[in-house]
Design an enzyme around this catalytic site. Structure first.
Site, PDB file in Angstrom:
ATOM      1  N   HIS A  46     -55.060 -22.159  -9.477  1.00 40.43           N
ATOM      2  CA  HIS A  46     -54.014 -23.188  -9.501  1.00 40.43           C
ATOM      3  C   HIS A  46     -53.086 -22.881 -10.673  1.00 40.43           C
ATOM      4  O   HIS A  46     -53.158 -23.503 -11.741  1.00 40.43           O
ATOM      5  CB  HIS A  46     -54.638 -24.572  -9.649  1.00 40.43           C
ATOM      6  CG  HIS A  46     -55.437 -25.008  -8.455  1.00 40.43           C
ATOM      7  ND1 HIS A  46     -56.750 -24.655  -8.275  1.00 40.43           N
ATOM      8  CD2 HIS A  46     -55.088 -25.756  -7.378  1.00 40.43           C
ATOM      9  CE1 HIS A  46     -57.192 -25.177  -7.144  1.00 40.43           C
ATOM     10  NE2 HIS A  46     -56.202 -25.843  -6.573  1.00 40.43           N
TER      11      HIS A  46
ATOM     12  N   TRP B 211     -49.323 -28.870 -10.006  1.00 38.52           N
ATOM     13  CA  TRP B 211     -48.901 -29.991  -9.174  1.00 38.52           C
ATOM     14  C   TRP B 211     -47.444 -30.386  -9.416  1.00 38.52           C
ATOM     15  O   TRP B 211     -46.954 -31.323  -8.795  1.00 38.52           O
ATOM     16  CB  TRP B 211     -49.812 -31.199  -9.416  1.00 38.52           C
ATOM     17  CG  TRP B 211     -51.217 -30.948  -8.962  1.00 38.52           C
ATOM     18  CD1 TRP B 211     -51.721 -31.129  -7.701  1.00 38.52           C
ATOM     19  CD2 TRP B 211     -52.303 -30.468  -9.747  1.00 38.52           C
ATOM     20  NE1 TRP B 211     -53.047 -30.784  -7.657  1.00 38.52           N
ATOM     21  CE2 TRP B 211     -53.439 -30.375  -8.897  1.00 38.52           C
ATOM     22  CE3 TRP B 211     -52.444 -30.103 -11.088  1.00 38.52           C
ATOM     23  CZ2 TRP B 211     -54.677 -29.933  -9.355  1.00 38.52           C
ATOM     24  CZ3 TRP B 211     -53.685 -29.663 -11.539  1.00 38.52           C
ATOM     25  CH2 TRP B 211     -54.780 -29.589 -10.685  1.00 38.52           C
TER      26      TRP B 211
ATOM     27  N   GLU C 248     -54.023 -24.575   0.612  1.00 39.83           N
ATOM     28  CA  GLU C 248     -53.569 -25.915   1.018  1.00 39.83           C
ATOM     29  C   GLU C 248     -52.045 -26.002   1.127  1.00 39.83           C
ATOM     30  O   GLU C 248     -51.430 -27.031   0.865  1.00 39.83           O
ATOM     31  CB  GLU C 248     -54.125 -26.977   0.066  1.00 39.83           C
ATOM     32  CG  GLU C 248     -55.647 -27.041   0.091  1.00 39.83           C
ATOM     33  CD  GLU C 248     -56.256 -28.078  -0.855  1.00 39.83           C
ATOM     34  OE1 GLU C 248     -55.504 -28.896  -1.425  1.00 39.83           O
ATOM     35  OE2 GLU C 248     -57.490 -28.060  -1.022  1.00 39.83           O
TER      36      GLU C 248
ATOM     37  N   TRP D 234     -48.391 -30.669  -2.275  1.00 37.15           N
ATOM     38  CA  TRP D 234     -48.760 -31.131  -3.617  1.00 37.15           C
ATOM     39  C   TRP D 234     -48.807 -30.002  -4.628  1.00 37.15           C
ATOM     40  O   TRP D 234     -48.895 -30.252  -5.822  1.00 37.15           O
ATOM     41  CB  TRP D 234     -50.095 -31.872  -3.580  1.00 37.15           C
ATOM     42  CG  TRP D 234     -51.148 -31.252  -2.715  1.00 37.15           C
ATOM     43  CD1 TRP D 234     -52.044 -30.285  -3.047  1.00 37.15           C
ATOM     44  CD2 TRP D 234     -51.410 -31.563  -1.345  1.00 37.15           C
ATOM     45  NE1 TRP D 234     -52.848 -29.966  -1.982  1.00 37.15           N
ATOM     46  CE2 TRP D 234     -52.490 -30.746  -0.926  1.00 37.15           C
ATOM     47  CE3 TRP D 234     -50.853 -32.459  -0.420  1.00 37.15           C
ATOM     48  CZ2 TRP D 234     -53.017 -30.792   0.377  1.00 37.15           C
ATOM     49  CZ3 TRP D 234     -51.382 -32.501   0.855  1.00 37.15           C
ATOM     50  CH2 TRP D 234     -52.437 -31.680   1.244  1.00 37.15           C
TER      51      TRP D 234
ATOM     52  N   TYR E 202     -61.121 -32.146   3.215  1.00 35.20           N
ATOM     53  CA  TYR E 202     -61.815 -33.274   2.598  1.00 35.20           C
ATOM     54  C   TYR E 202     -61.707 -34.535   3.456  1.00 35.20           C
ATOM     55  O   TYR E 202     -62.486 -35.459   3.286  1.00 35.20           O
ATOM     56  CB  TYR E 202     -61.217 -33.560   1.219  1.00 35.20           C
ATOM     57  CG  TYR E 202     -61.511 -32.515   0.179  1.00 35.20           C
ATOM     58  CD1 TYR E 202     -62.634 -32.624  -0.641  1.00 35.20           C
ATOM     59  CD2 TYR E 202     -60.686 -31.416   0.005  1.00 35.20           C
ATOM     60  CE1 TYR E 202     -62.907 -31.678  -1.607  1.00 35.20           C
ATOM     61  CE2 TYR E 202     -60.946 -30.457  -0.952  1.00 35.20           C
ATOM     62  CZ  TYR E 202     -62.063 -30.595  -1.762  1.00 35.20           C
ATOM     63  OH  TYR E 202     -62.331 -29.635  -2.712  1.00 35.20           O
TER      64      TYR E 202
ATOM     65  N   GLU F 134     -63.165 -25.196   1.243  1.00 34.04           N
ATOM     66  CA  GLU F 134     -63.318 -26.337   0.337  1.00 34.04           C
ATOM     67  C   GLU F 134     -63.584 -27.580   1.163  1.00 34.04           C
ATOM     68  O   GLU F 134     -62.919 -27.820   2.177  1.00 34.04           O
ATOM     69  CB  GLU F 134     -62.043 -26.602  -0.473  1.00 34.04           C
ATOM     70  CG  GLU F 134     -61.963 -26.003  -1.830  1.00 34.04           C
ATOM     71  CD  GLU F 134     -60.789 -26.576  -2.624  1.00 34.04           C
ATOM     72  OE1 GLU F 134     -60.682 -27.822  -2.739  1.00 34.04           O
ATOM     73  OE2 GLU F 134     -59.982 -25.775  -3.120  1.00 34.04           O
TER      74      GLU F 134
ATOM     75  N   TRP G  44     -66.742 -29.043  -3.642  1.00 28.60           N
ATOM     76  CA  TRP G  44     -66.053 -29.002  -4.935  1.00 28.60           C
ATOM     77  C   TRP G  44     -67.005 -29.341  -6.074  1.00 28.60           C
ATOM     78  O   TRP G  44     -68.199 -29.557  -5.900  1.00 28.60           O
ATOM     79  CB  TRP G  44     -64.825 -29.902  -4.895  1.00 28.60           C
ATOM     80  CG  TRP G  44     -63.781 -29.531  -5.895  1.00 28.60           C
ATOM     81  CD1 TRP G  44     -63.272 -30.317  -6.886  1.00 28.60           C
ATOM     82  CD2 TRP G  44     -63.124 -28.258  -6.017  1.00 28.60           C
ATOM     83  NE1 TRP G  44     -62.348 -29.614  -7.617  1.00 28.60           N
ATOM     84  CE2 TRP G  44     -62.236 -28.350  -7.109  1.00 28.60           C
ATOM     85  CE3 TRP G  44     -63.213 -27.056  -5.316  1.00 28.60           C
ATOM     86  CZ2 TRP G  44     -61.423 -27.288  -7.521  1.00 28.60           C
ATOM     87  CZ3 TRP G  44     -62.416 -25.997  -5.714  1.00 28.60           C
ATOM     88  CH2 TRP G  44     -61.532 -26.112  -6.797  1.00 28.60           C
ATOM     89  N   ARG G  45     -66.490 -29.437  -7.252  1.00 33.47           N
ATOM     90  CA  ARG G  45     -67.261 -29.432  -8.490  1.00 33.47           C
ATOM     91  C   ARG G  45     -67.968 -30.764  -8.788  1.00 33.47           C
ATOM     92  O   ARG G  45     -67.604 -31.805  -8.240  1.00 33.47           O
ATOM     93  CB  ARG G  45     -66.341 -29.079  -9.660  1.00 33.47           C
ATOM     94  CG  ARG G  45     -65.285 -30.146  -9.971  1.00 33.47           C
ATOM     95  CD  ARG G  45     -64.187 -29.590 -10.844  1.00 33.47           C
ATOM     96  NE  ARG G  45     -63.322 -30.659 -11.376  1.00 33.47           N
ATOM     97  CZ  ARG G  45     -63.280 -31.011 -12.650  1.00 33.47           C
ATOM     98  NH1 ARG G  45     -64.042 -30.396 -13.537  1.00 33.47           N
ATOM     99  NH2 ARG G  45     -62.478 -31.979 -13.066  1.00 33.47           N
TER     100      ARG G  45
ATOM    101  N   HIS H 284     -66.140 -38.426  -9.990  1.00 31.90           N
ATOM    102  CA  HIS H 284     -65.491 -37.177  -9.595  1.00 31.90           C
ATOM    103  C   HIS H 284     -66.521 -36.042  -9.528  1.00 31.90           C
ATOM    104  O   HIS H 284     -66.506 -35.093 -10.315  1.00 31.90           O
ATOM    105  CB  HIS H 284     -64.357 -36.817 -10.552  1.00 31.90           C
ATOM    106  CG  HIS H 284     -63.469 -35.718 -10.039  1.00 31.90           C
ATOM    107  ND1 HIS H 284     -62.578 -35.904  -9.009  1.00 31.90           N
ATOM    108  CD2 HIS H 284     -63.355 -34.417 -10.387  1.00 31.90           C
ATOM    109  CE1 HIS H 284     -61.938 -34.773  -8.754  1.00 31.90           C
ATOM    110  NE2 HIS H 284     -62.406 -33.853  -9.583  1.00 31.90           N
TER     111      HIS H 284
END
Length: 390
Positions: free
Chosen positions: A137, A148, A198, A203, A269, A303, A338-339, A355
């Site tokens: 990213h 972003w 994505e 985004w 997701y 993901e 994810w994390r 999260h």
């Protein structure tokens, strides 16, 4: 680590024997060796990884987790720890890592993971036989904001663009990092590289509404050619991974071409938030597998996850059901969640207290994850044959 059940041990031995039989056959002529990859000069280990994943994918799915060795829900940077291992007794088969902020010269990535530690963890996971995938990213090259920041920027990063030289320097930094990922014998570690993902959303600065089709595909192709031909990286497999899509045409709208993609992925997701939408993921994964088959390529669920994993049967009733319930969808090579952001990281970033997307020992989903991981169809690291030899 011993297999988690006798039946799983038999499955591992059977596939290992199959791979060994393939390895004992006479080598093919150079022009016919293994899969047709983006990089015709890919290392032997990279070609072996790809070919072995192709052999495994029809019958098994590898489970992956982002940042698994770096931190967990209740810990950070403790040697040998893994929320997946502490829940199910084994490390994940696939390790996801993030390179955001590497391009800025920072010591740690945008999630606070030290890059030197990351290289060490990548070597550790690979040494145990795991699969490594990298996302990036990167910052917005025009505004200087983060990934972003939706200031239009792709045009400026392309050859002839006002930020092209700076962008090339970012790729140089990436190349140096990847070149440092070597095993105990000095051989480059194979990496599944997933840039500009994505892009069906808007985004990130490379998203659909922020670049033309020609700009996006041009950025992808330049990146591949620069890393492969100019920087001499021959241990990369390139993963194309849109966000949710409805049709094959939408998925392929910005596809840079078969000569520039090794793996077809899907980031999703949305579909696993409720029981009623699980079939949406199944349908999309089936499309990805069929598109990959048509091109002789791998398919993956690159993901996914549900923040906080609040449902006690999420692993078996959502994720596993989405993959297993369709003969095409079940042929993805791996699924990566994810994390598991730890409390310290969540507080520092201002993210929600839930999260985290993987299992952890105290989670309400822990017992279900153990059921999920015990299925013959699902492989963790200890189930893997040697993926790096043919």
């Amino acid at each position: 680590m011993l297999p988690r059940s006798f039946s799983r041990a038999l499955a591992v031995l059977a596939l290992a024997a199959s791979l060994a039989a393939c390895a004992s056959t006479p080598p093919l002529a150079p022009e016919a060796e293994g899969p047709d990859l983006v990089d015709p000069n890919a290392t032997a280990e990279t070609r072996a990884l790809y070919a072995n994943l192709q052999r495994i994918a029809p019958d098994r799915v590898l489970f992956g987790h982002q940042d698994d060795l770096a931190y967990g829900v209740e810990w950070v940077n403790e040697p040998g720890r893994s929320d997946v291992k502490e829940t199910a007794g084994d490390y994940p088969a696939v390790y996801g890592w993030e390179l955001g902020d590497l391009e800025l010269g920072n010591a740690a990535n945008l999630d606070g993971v030290d890059f030197q530690n990351m290289q060490r963890w990548i070597r550790e996971g690979h040494a145990r036989g795991g699969v490594i995938t990298l996302a990036w990213h990167m910052a917005n090259p025009v505004s200087g904001g983060n990934t972003w920041d939706t200031t239009r920027a792709v045009y400026a990063a392309l050859p002839g663009g006002e930020k092209h030289e700076e962008f090339r320097s970012w790729l140089d930094t990436f190349a140096s990092f990847v070149d440092g990922l070597r095993d105990a014998n000095g051989r480059p570690i194979p990496i599944l590289f997933r840039p500009y993902h994505e892009h069906t959303g808007s985004w990130f600065w490379w998203g659909r509404d922020l670049s033309t089709v020609e700009e996006y595909t041009g950025l992808w192709r330049f990146t591949v050619e620069y890393l492969r031909d100019e920087k001499g990286l021959h241990n990369l497999l390139y993963v194309y991974s849109p966000d949710v899509f409805q049709t094959e045409a939408e998925y392929l709208e910005r596809y840079p071409g078969d000569d520039y993609v090794d793996v077809l992925g899907s980031d999703d997701y949305q579909a696993l938030r409720s029981d009623s939408t699980v079939a949406d993921m199944t349908r999309r994964l089936g499309m990805v597998v069929r598109m990959a088959d048509a091109r002789g390529k791998l398919a993956v669920l690159s993901e996914t996850g549900l923040e906080g994993v609040p449902d006690a049967d999420w692993w078996t009733n959502r994720l596993l059901r989405a993959i297993e319930s369709d003969p095409d969808a079940r042929r993805i090579a791996y699924a990566l969640v994810w994390r598991n952001a730890n409390a310290e990281a969540r507080a520092a970033s201002g993210q929600s207290t839930t999260h985290y997307f993987g299992p952890h020992p105290a989670g309400a989903d822990a017992e279900d994850f153990r059921r999920f991981a015990s299925r013959d169809f699902v492989w963790l690291e200890g189930d893997l044959p040697d993926l790096y030899e043919q």
